[in-house]
Design a protein around this motif. Structure first.
Motif, PDB file in Angstrom:
ATOM      1  N   ARG A   1      38.330  62.576   7.638  1.00  0.00           N
ATOM      2  CA  ARG A   1      37.669  63.399   6.285  1.00  0.00           C
ATOM      3  C   ARG A   1      37.945  64.585   6.500  1.00  0.00           C
ATOM      4  NH1 ARG A   1      31.117  62.863   6.161  1.00  0.00           N
ATOM      5  NH2 ARG A   1      31.850  60.948   4.909  1.00  0.00           N
ATOM      6  N   ILE A   2      38.368  65.370   5.314  1.00  0.00           N
ATOM      7  CA  ILE A   2      39.003  66.587   5.213  1.00  0.00           C
ATOM      8  C   ILE A   2      37.843  67.250   4.419  1.00  0.00           C
ATOM      9  CG2 ILE A   2      40.772  67.919   4.219  1.00  0.00           C
ATOM     10  CD1 ILE A   2      42.758  65.592   4.866  1.00  0.00           C
ATOM     11  N   SER A   3      37.822  68.560   4.753  1.00  0.00           N
ATOM     12  CA  SER A   3      37.071  69.860   3.832  1.00  0.00           C
ATOM     13  C   SER A   3      38.093  70.596   3.408  1.00  0.00           C
ATOM     14  CB  SER A   3      35.985  70.449   4.800  1.00  0.00           C
ATOM     15  OG  SER A   3      35.038  69.354   5.398  1.00  0.00           O
ATOM     16  N   MET A   4      37.940  71.023   2.091  1.00  0.00           N
ATOM     17  CA  MET A   4      38.753  71.926   1.419  1.00  0.00           C
ATOM     18  C   MET A   4      38.282  72.814   0.687  1.00  0.00           C
ATOM     19  SD  MET A   4      41.707  68.730   0.365  1.00  0.00           S
ATOM     20  CE  MET A   4      42.571  69.960  -0.126  1.00  0.00           C
ATOM     21  N   LYS A   5      38.967  74.021   0.419  1.00  0.00           N
ATOM     22  CA  LYS A   5      38.816  75.078  -0.418  1.00  0.00           C
ATOM     23  C   LYS A   5      39.621  74.851  -1.821  1.00  0.00           C
ATOM     24  CE  LYS A   5      36.944  78.363   3.198  1.00  0.00           C
ATOM     25  NZ  LYS A   5      37.134  79.451   3.813  1.00  0.00           N
TER      26      LYS A   5
ATOM     27  N   GLY B   1      42.410  75.200  -4.032  1.00  0.00           N
ATOM     28  CA  GLY B   1      43.975  75.719  -3.789  1.00  0.00           C
ATOM     29  C   GLY B   1      44.509  74.950  -2.701  1.00  0.00           C
ATOM     30  N   GLN B   2      43.711  74.527  -1.747  1.00  0.00           N
ATOM     31  CA  GLN B   2      44.267  73.835  -0.843  1.00  0.00           C
ATOM     32  C   GLN B   2      44.651  72.563  -0.814  1.00  0.00           C
ATOM     33  OE1 GLN B   2      40.904  74.136   2.431  1.00  0.00           O
ATOM     34  NE2 GLN B   2      41.868  75.869   3.043  1.00  0.00           N
ATOM     35  N   TYR B   3      45.603  71.992  -0.055  1.00  0.00           N
ATOM     36  CA  TYR B   3      46.127  70.649  -0.324  1.00  0.00           C
ATOM     37  C   TYR B   3      46.423  69.981   1.081  1.00  0.00           C
ATOM     38  CZ  TYR B   3      50.557  72.566   1.149  1.00  0.00           C
ATOM     39  OH  TYR B   3      51.519  73.104   2.118  1.00  0.00           O
ATOM     40  N   PHE B   4      46.724  68.713   0.966  1.00  0.00           N
ATOM     41  CA  PHE B   4      47.237  67.818   1.980  1.00  0.00           C
ATOM     42  C   PHE B   4      48.292  66.864   1.574  1.00  0.00           C
ATOM     43  CE2 PHE B   4      43.614  65.313   0.361  1.00  0.00           C
ATOM     44  CZ  PHE B   4      43.791  64.123   0.230  1.00  0.00           C
ATOM     45  N   THR B   5      49.093  66.221   2.424  1.00  0.00           N
ATOM     46  CA  THR B   5      50.198  65.651   2.136  1.00  0.00           C
ATOM     47  C   THR B   5      49.797  64.119   2.593  1.00  0.00           C
ATOM     48  OG1 THR B   5      51.338  66.010   4.032  1.00  0.00           O
ATOM     49  CG2 THR B   5      51.883  67.204   2.174  1.00  0.00           C
ATOM     50  N   VAL B   6      50.455  63.087   2.029  1.00  0.00           N
ATOM     51  CA  VAL B   6      50.178  61.593   2.332  1.00  0.00           C
ATOM     52  C   VAL B   6      51.701  61.233   2.422  1.00  0.00           C
ATOM     53  CG1 VAL B   6      49.563  59.305   1.824  1.00  0.00           C
ATOM     54  CG2 VAL B   6      47.980  61.408   1.150  1.00  0.00           C
ATOM     55  N   GLY B   7      52.094  60.874   3.717  1.00  0.00           N
ATOM     56  CA  GLY B   7      53.576  60.776   3.798  1.00  0.00           C
ATOM     57  C   GLY B   7      54.176  61.954   3.352  1.00  0.00           C
ATOM     58  N   SER B   8      55.481  61.736   3.358  1.00  0.00           N
ATOM     59  CA  SER B   8      56.258  62.783   2.995  1.00  0.00           C
ATOM     60  C   SER B   8      56.642  63.136   1.350  1.00  0.00           C
ATOM     61  CB  SER B   8      57.768  62.768   3.444  1.00  0.00           C
ATOM     62  OG  SER B   8      58.427  61.878   3.031  1.00  0.00           O
TER      63      SER B   8
ATOM     64  N   THR C   1      53.802  62.606  -1.161  1.00  0.00           N
ATOM     65  CA  THR C   1      52.606  62.869  -1.914  1.00  0.00           C
ATOM     66  C   THR C   1      51.786  63.802  -1.481  1.00  0.00           C
ATOM     67  OG1 THR C   1      52.533  60.316  -2.215  1.00  0.00           O
ATOM     68  CG2 THR C   1      50.466  61.495  -2.740  1.00  0.00           C
ATOM     69  N   VAL C   2      51.388  64.589  -2.562  1.00  0.00           N
ATOM     70  CA  VAL C   2      50.527  65.965  -2.338  1.00  0.00           C
ATOM     71  C   VAL C   2      49.514  65.759  -3.165  1.00  0.00           C
ATOM     72  CG1 VAL C   2      50.639  68.416  -2.563  1.00  0.00           C
ATOM     73  CG2 VAL C   2      52.854  67.460  -2.167  1.00  0.00           C
ATOM     74  N   VAL C   3      48.127  66.032  -2.421  1.00  0.00           N
ATOM     75  CA  VAL C   3      46.801  66.022  -3.289  1.00  0.00           C
ATOM     76  C   VAL C   3      46.076  67.451  -2.812  1.00  0.00           C
ATOM     77  CG1 VAL C   3      44.355  64.982  -3.215  1.00  0.00           C
ATOM     78  CG2 VAL C   3      46.633  63.618  -2.557  1.00  0.00           C
ATOM     79  N   GLN C   4      46.114  68.087  -4.061  1.00  0.00           N
ATOM     80  CA  GLN C   4      45.547  69.510  -4.025  1.00  0.00           C
ATOM     81  C   GLN C   4      44.163  69.600  -4.828  1.00  0.00           C
ATOM     82  OE1 GLN C   4      47.945  72.350  -6.056  1.00  0.00           O
ATOM     83  NE2 GLN C   4      46.985  74.241  -4.893  1.00  0.00           N
ATOM     84  N   PHE C   5      43.522  70.062  -4.056  1.00  0.00           N
ATOM     85  CA  PHE C   5      42.027  70.628  -4.684  1.00  0.00           C
ATOM     86  C   PHE C   5      42.096  71.448  -5.841  1.00  0.00           C
ATOM     87  CE2 PHE C   5      37.358  71.601  -3.144  1.00  0.00           C
ATOM     88  CZ  PHE C   5      36.921  71.851  -4.392  1.00  0.00           C
ATOM     89  N   ASP C   6      41.981  71.252  -7.234  1.00  0.00           N
ATOM     90  CA  ASP C   6      42.255  72.088  -8.222  1.00  0.00           C
ATOM     91  C   ASP C   6      40.808  72.779  -8.353  1.00  0.00           C
ATOM     92  OD1 ASP C   6      43.469  73.282 -10.405  1.00  0.00           O
ATOM     93  OD2 ASP C   6      42.906  71.386 -11.798  1.00  0.00           O
ATOM     94  N   HIS C   7      39.955  72.303  -8.776  1.00  0.00           N
ATOM     95  CA  HIS C   7      38.777  73.015  -8.699  1.00  0.00           C
ATOM     96  C   HIS C   7      37.460  72.129  -8.924  1.00  0.00           C
ATOM     97  CE1 HIS C   7      39.356  71.730 -12.962  1.00  0.00           C
ATOM     98  NE2 HIS C   7      37.952  71.950 -13.304  1.00  0.00           N
TER      99      HIS C   7
END
Length: 120
Positions: A3-7, A9-16, A18-24
């Protein structure tokens, strides 16, 4: 399960790849931007289930502790203080006590102290 808490603009990667970014955040909706290779299938849960797919066992149900927060401002703080003052001047009837209890359940007395101290 992670479980990830994000602000914003922050992002995380899945594998090398895929990138998931918290837009708004808009009300109760979180807007994510996902950058993944075309061969990676991305489906919203309701689309998967509507098309006959099974809900993954790891998906959590919406927390019963979730309470939608009202946007709080000076006018609402002032209104809360006025309601508390009005209740304090009313006769001590069971109905008045019930209203005070319900108001305290929604807005604990601590909120009243902030309002009466004049903090915004």
């Amino acid at each position: 399960m992670l479980r990830i808490s994000m602000k914003v603009g922050q992002y995380f990667t899945v594998g090398s790849d895929t990138v998931v970014q918290f837009d708004h955040l808009s009300g109760e909706r979180v807007h994510l931007t996902i950058n993944a290779p075309r061969e990676v299938s991305i489906l919203r849960g309701e689309v998967l289930e509507r098309n006959g797919g099974q809900r993954p066992a790891c998906v959590l149900e919406k927390s019963p502790q979730y309470i939608r927060q009202l946007r709080w401002n000076h006018a609402k703080k002032k209104a809360l203080l006025e309601i508390r003052e009005t209740l304090a001047h009313m006769d001590d009837t069971p109905e008045t006590q019930l209203l005070q209890e319900k108001l305290n359940a929604i807005f604990p007395q601590q909120e009243n102290k902030e309002v009466s101290s004049g903090s915004v």
